[in-house]
Design an enzyme around this catalytic site. Structure first.
Site, short mmCIF file in Angstrom:
data_model
loop_
_atom_site.label_atom_id
_atom_site.label_comp_id
_atom_site.label_asym_id
_atom_site.label_seq_id
_atom_site.Cartn_x
_atom_site.Cartn_y
_atom_site.Cartn_z
N GLU A 1 4.64 -5.20 6.97
CA GLU A 1 3.89 -4.10 7.61
C GLU A 1 4.33 -3.87 9.04
OE1 GLU A 1 2.54 -6.63 5.86
OE2 GLU A 1 0.86 -5.93 4.64
N GLU B 1 -0.58 -9.40 -0.82
CA GLU B 1 -2.00 -9.72 -0.59
C GLU B 1 -2.80 -9.66 -1.89
OE1 GLU B 1 -2.00 -6.67 2.55
OE2 GLU B 1 -3.06 -8.13 3.77
N ALA C 1 0.86 -1.18 0.00
CA ALA C 1 0.00 0.00 0.00
C ALA C 1 0.90 1.23 0.00
CB ALA C 1 -0.89 -0.01 1.23
N GLY D 1 0.54 -5.10 0.90
CA GLY D 1 -0.67 -5.15 0.07
C GLY D 1 -0.39 -5.75 -1.31
N1 DAK Z 1 4.60 3.20 -0.76
C1 DAK Z 1 5.00 4.36 -1.33
N2 DAK Z 1 6.15 4.50 -2.01
C2 DAK Z 1 6.95 3.43 -2.12
C3 DAK Z 1 6.60 2.16 -1.55
C4 DAK Z 1 5.35 2.08 -0.85
N3 DAK Z 1 4.91 0.94 -0.31
N4 DAK Z 1 7.60 1.30 -1.82
C5 DAK Z 1 8.52 1.98 -2.54
N5 DAK Z 1 8.13 3.26 -2.71
C6 DAK Z 1 8.85 4.31 -3.44
C7 DAK Z 1 10.05 4.80 -2.63
O1 DAK Z 1 9.66 5.76 -1.66
C8 DAK Z 1 10.90 5.40 -3.73
O2 DAK Z 1 10.39 6.67 -4.06
P1 DAK Z 1 11.37 7.98 -4.22
O3 DAK Z 1 12.09 8.08 -2.93
O4 DAK Z 1 12.29 7.60 -5.37
O5 DAK Z 1 10.44 9.11 -4.52
C9 DAK Z 1 10.65 4.47 -4.91
O6 DAK Z 1 9.42 3.81 -4.63
C10 DAK Z 1 11.72 3.41 -5.08
O7 DAK Z 1 11.88 2.74 -3.85
P2 DAK Z 1 13.32 2.56 -3.13
O8 DAK Z 1 14.24 3.67 -3.46
O9 DAK Z 1 13.04 2.27 -1.69
O10 DAK Z 1 13.81 1.23 -3.88
P3 DAK Z 1 14.80 0.11 -3.32
O11 DAK Z 1 15.11 -0.77 -4.49
O12 DAK Z 1 15.94 0.72 -2.57
O13 DAK Z 1 13.94 -0.71 -2.25
C11 DAK Z 1 11.92 -1.86 -1.46
C12 DAK Z 1 12.82 -1.44 -2.68
C13 DAK Z 1 10.65 -2.51 -2.02
C14 DAK Z 1 12.68 -2.90 -0.62
C15 DAK Z 1 11.61 -0.61 -0.62
O14 DAK Z 1 11.10 0.42 -1.47
C16 DAK Z 1 10.60 -0.87 0.47
O15 DAK Z 1 10.90 -1.44 1.52
N6 DAK Z 1 9.33 -0.42 0.25
C17 DAK Z 1 8.29 -0.52 1.24
C18 DAK Z 1 7.78 -1.93 1.35
C19 DAK Z 1 6.70 -2.07 2.41
O16 DAK Z 1 6.93 -1.75 3.57
N7 DAK Z 1 5.51 -2.51 1.98
C20 DAK Z 1 4.39 -2.65 2.89
C21 DAK Z 1 3.59 -1.37 2.88
S1 DAK Z 1 2.29 -1.41 4.10
C22 DAK Z 1 -5.31 -2.23 4.66
C23 DAK Z 1 -4.97 -2.34 3.36
C24 DAK Z 1 -3.67 -2.50 2.98
C25 DAK Z 1 -2.68 -2.54 3.91
C26 DAK Z 1 -3.01 -2.44 5.23
C27 DAK Z 1 -4.31 -2.30 5.61
N8 DAK Z 1 -6.70 -2.09 5.03
C28 DAK Z 1 -7.72 -2.23 4.04
C29 DAK Z 1 -7.10 -2.08 6.40
C30 DAK Z 1 -1.32 -2.71 3.44
C31 DAK Z 1 -0.27 -2.20 4.03
C32 DAK Z 1 1.04 -2.24 3.32
O17 DAK Z 1 1.20 -2.76 2.26
#
Ligand code: DAK
Length: 258
Positions: free
Chosen positions: A132, A112, A65, A109
């Site tokens: 998350e 998921e 997300a 997400g």
């Molecule tokens: N959201 C927003 N931007 C993101 C992102 C994300 N999840 N993942 C990556 N980006 C963006 C980065 O901020 C970066 O943007 P700039 O800084 O260049 O502007 C760009 O994408 C490239 O990312 P990185 O520079 O970080 O790239 P790397 O190769 O170094 O790293 C990575 C890749 C995938 C390991 C890293 O980006 C990362 O850890 N990303 C976050 C992964 C994460 O934590 N995902 C879980 C998110 S929480 C719900 C519904 C849904 C959910 C919950 C509840 N309800 C209906 C109740 C879901 C929650 C989630 O998914």
């Protein structure tokens, strides 16, 4: 509806939906979720479409997300707007098979969303995770439930509690994905599977999707009864007659969805 976060192509009888927010690794924001629900719903209604493929880029299926968008929300907002619920419900109402073609990151997400599809074919570059917990939250679109059913309690707990990533080989070994293919061949293999499904009777593919999914929602005894009744009902179709006749006559069946 014109899409800004998706690219949709219809190739013969297969709708190919590509998530397209490359600057954010296809992070799922409200706009993308709305457009995706619409694209799947349109494909479901389109008589020409017999199978759907959902994919991302080489680097990311979807990195979760959108954290930027989520970080500004309050409890009252996510609770009252029932964050993502309408769009995921619409996605899940699709009766046609959906294959997830996953290369690179499928996190949070994104993982998921892949699990909401009917099966996952992964590139050897794929990385799955439910990180998350690192953001002080937890899965919210089915991760604790679907991942647990797919890979078992122990591995699911490990993934959700440590936030570690699972590579493609581990994902295949543990039953999260149906097959792993070299990254360069991902779309070729997935589209071949989708075209193969598209050759079948839509009546049968819909019945199978409904019956397999029922196994998640009910007791085994009730599920088997549901399957048996659907099996019986397929004998009311011309396609059952055609499929069996074609086998006996040693020719390819010509299904007409009747
Ligand atoms: N959201 C927003 N931007 C993101 C992102 C994300 N999840 N993942 C990556 N980006 C963006 C980065 O901020 C970066 O943007 P700039 O800084 O260049 O502007 C760009 O994408 C490239 O990312 P990185 O520079 O970080 O790239 P790397 O190769 O170094 O790293 C990575 C890749 C995938 C390991 C890293 O980006 C990362 O850890 N990303 C976050 C992964 C994460 O934590 N995902 C879980 C998110 S929480 C719900 C519904 C849904 C959910 C919950 C509840 N309800 C209906 C109740 C879901 C929650 C989630 O998914």
């Amino acid at each position: 509806m014109a899409y800004t976060t998706l690219i949709v192509d219809i190739e013969e009888h297969v709708a190919l939906i590509r998530l397209n927010r490359p600057d954010a690794l296809n992070a799922l924001n409200a706009e993308l979720m709305r457009e995706l629900a619409d694209a799947v719903s349109q494909a479901n209604k389109n008589d020409k479409v017999r199978c759907i493929v959902l994919t991302g880029s080489e680097k990311a299926f979807a990195a979760g997300a959108d954290i930027k968008e989520m970080s500004e929300k309050t409890f009252v907002e996510v609770f009252t707007e029932d964050f993502f619920t309408d769009d995921t419900e619409e996605f899940l109402r699709c009766r046609k098979p959906i294959i997830a073609a996953v290369a690179g990151y499928a996190l949070g997400g994104g993982c998921e969303l892949a699990m909401m599809c009917d099966f996952i074919i992964a590139a050897d570059s794929a990385k799955f995770g439910q990180p998350e917990i690192n953001l002080g939250v937890m899965a919210g679109i089915g991760g604790t439930q679907r991942l647990t059913r797919l890979v078992g309690k122990s591995k699911s707990m490990d993934m959700h509690l440590t936030g570690r990533f699972m590579d493609a080989a581990e994902a295949e070994q543990s039953g999260l994905v149906s097959r792993v293919v070299p990254a360069k061949k991902l779309m070729e293999e997935v589209m071949a599977a989708a075209h193969k499904i598209a050759e079948k009777s839509v009546l049968t593919t819909m019945a199978i999707k409904e019956s397999v999914n029922r196994s998640y929602e009910t007791t085994q005894r009730e599920g088997i009864l549901f399957e048996r009744r659907l099996f019986h009902s397929l004998f009311a179709t011309e396609d059952q007659n055609e499929g069996m006749s074609a086998f006996l006559e040693k020719r390819e069946p010509q299904f007409r969805d009747k």
